[in-house]
Design a protein around this motif. Structure first.
Motif, PDB file in Angstrom:
ATOM      1  N   MET A   3       0.838  -1.193   0.000  1.00 51.48           N
ATOM      2  CA  MET A   3       0.000   0.000   0.000  1.00 51.48           C
ATOM      3  C   MET A   3       0.874   1.244   0.000  1.00 51.48           C
ATOM      4  SD  MET A   3      -3.044  -0.989   2.705  1.00 51.48           S
ATOM      5  CE  MET A   3      -1.900  -1.474   3.998  1.00 51.48           C
ATOM      6  N   LYS A   4       0.287   2.353  -0.456  1.00 50.63           N
ATOM      7  CA  LYS A   4       0.983   3.639  -0.463  1.00 50.63           C
ATOM      8  C   LYS A   4       0.103   4.681   0.196  1.00 50.63           C
ATOM      9  CE  LYS A   4       1.384   3.655  -4.930  1.00 50.63           C
ATOM     10  NZ  LYS A   4       1.738   3.996  -6.336  1.00 50.63           N
ATOM     11  N   LEU A   5       0.718   5.562   0.948  1.00 47.27           N
ATOM     12  CA  LEU A   5      -0.007   6.669   1.562  1.00 47.27           C
ATOM     13  C   LEU A   5       0.610   7.972   1.079  1.00 47.27           C
ATOM     14  CD1 LEU A   5      -2.173   7.527   3.772  1.00 47.27           C
ATOM     15  CD2 LEU A   5      -0.169   7.925   5.234  1.00 47.27           C
ATOM     16  N   TYR A   6      -0.175   8.775   0.363  1.00 48.00           N
ATOM     17  CA  TYR A   6       0.264  10.106  -0.020  1.00 48.00           C
ATOM     18  C   TYR A   6      -0.035  11.048   1.146  1.00 48.00           C
ATOM     19  CZ  TYR A   6       0.442   8.227  -4.748  1.00 48.00           C
ATOM     20  OH  TYR A   6       0.737   7.471  -5.849  1.00 48.00           O
ATOM     21  N   TYR A   7       0.961  11.820   1.548  1.00 49.73           N
ATOM     22  CA  TYR A   7       0.807  12.671   2.718  1.00 49.73           C
ATOM     23  C   TYR A   7       1.689  13.901   2.594  1.00 49.73           C
ATOM     24  CZ  TYR A   7       5.440  11.687   4.610  1.00 49.73           C
ATOM     25  OH  TYR A   7       6.804  11.639   4.789  1.00 49.73           O
ATOM     26  N   SER A   8       1.423  14.865   3.474  1.00 45.00           N
ATOM     27  CA  SER A   8       2.305  16.012   3.700  1.00 45.00           C
ATOM     28  C   SER A   8       2.602  16.042   5.183  1.00 45.00           C
ATOM     29  CB  SER A   8       1.630  17.315   3.267  1.00 45.00           C
ATOM     30  OG  SER A   8       2.325  18.422   3.807  1.00 45.00           O
ATOM     31  N   SER A   9       3.849  16.293   5.545  1.00 42.12           N
ATOM     32  CA  SER A   9       4.223  16.266   6.959  1.00 42.12           C
ATOM     33  C   SER A   9       3.548  17.380   7.758  1.00 42.12           C
ATOM     34  CB  SER A   9       5.744  16.365   7.108  1.00 42.12           C
ATOM     35  OG  SER A   9       6.211  17.593   6.586  1.00 42.12           O
TER      36      SER A   9
END
Length: 198
Positions: A1-7
């Motif tokens: 799985m992949k999680l697109y995020y911004s810190s």
């Protein structure tokens, strides 16, 4: 799985903290700037918002609450959202934190518009007061005495540290001193330390 995020995103942080608390090793976290409208994000989420979780079969899951519920259902024991008891009060408390998160992010957007002289004092004050009223309510409820980890308390840590990060002048500790004390211990877990906003 992949999680697109911004810190910097408190919504993405909610998902990232849960991944660590549930010790999920099968998620690759990919930092992305949603304001740049990257094609990979827009293809997955037409809203262009983060977080966005891509399952192994390529199916996207969004928003933060849906992702959190998915992770809790698939890798936890449904404990974070207490679905076994269907407690509507608990669900309302989570909705309150989520609404304050939304207000905090919108307040940040208003502050960014100050330089363009396109901000609104009315909306800035409205968002601030919504956040402070919500925190007063949690103070009244005595959530600072909660020992159990739940989706609500996880989101609350994400909110309070986001306020310190993006809105350091907002006097939230004055209206919720109990929450301020609670935050010291609640945020000490490695899952929070590893995902602090930058």
């Amino acid at each position: 799985m992949k999680l697109y995020y911004s810190s910097a995103s408190p919504f993405a942080r909610l998902a990232r903290v849960i991944i660590r608390l549930l010790d999920i090793k099968t998620v690759d976290e990919l930092a992305i700037n949603p304001l740049e409208n990257p094609e990979v994000l827009l293809d997955a989420n037409p809203l262009g918002q983060i977080p966005c979780l891509i399952l192994d079969d390529g199916a996207p899951i969004y928003d933060s609450e849906v992702i959190a519920r998915y992770l809790d259902a698939e890798f936890g024991s449904h404990d974070l959202f207490d679905v076994k008891t269907a407690c509507w009060v608990n669900r309302s408390q989570f909705a309150l934190v989520k609404g304050m998160l939304d207000a905090a992010v919108r307040l940040r957007q208003e502050h960014l518009r100050v330089k363009e002289k396109a901000d609104s004092l009315y909306w800035r004050e409205r968002y601030e007061q919504a956040i402070l009223r919500g925190l007063k309510e949690f103070e009244r409820l005595g959530i600072a005495s909660y020992q159990d980890r739940s989706a609500t308390t996880i989101a609350l840590v994400c909110l309070l540290e986001y306020l310190d990060f993006r809105h350091p002048k907002l006097p939230w500790r004055n209206v919720a001193p109990g929450l301020a004390l609670w935050l010291t211990n609640a945020s000490a877990h490695e899952a929070f330390l590893m995902t602090r906003p930058e």
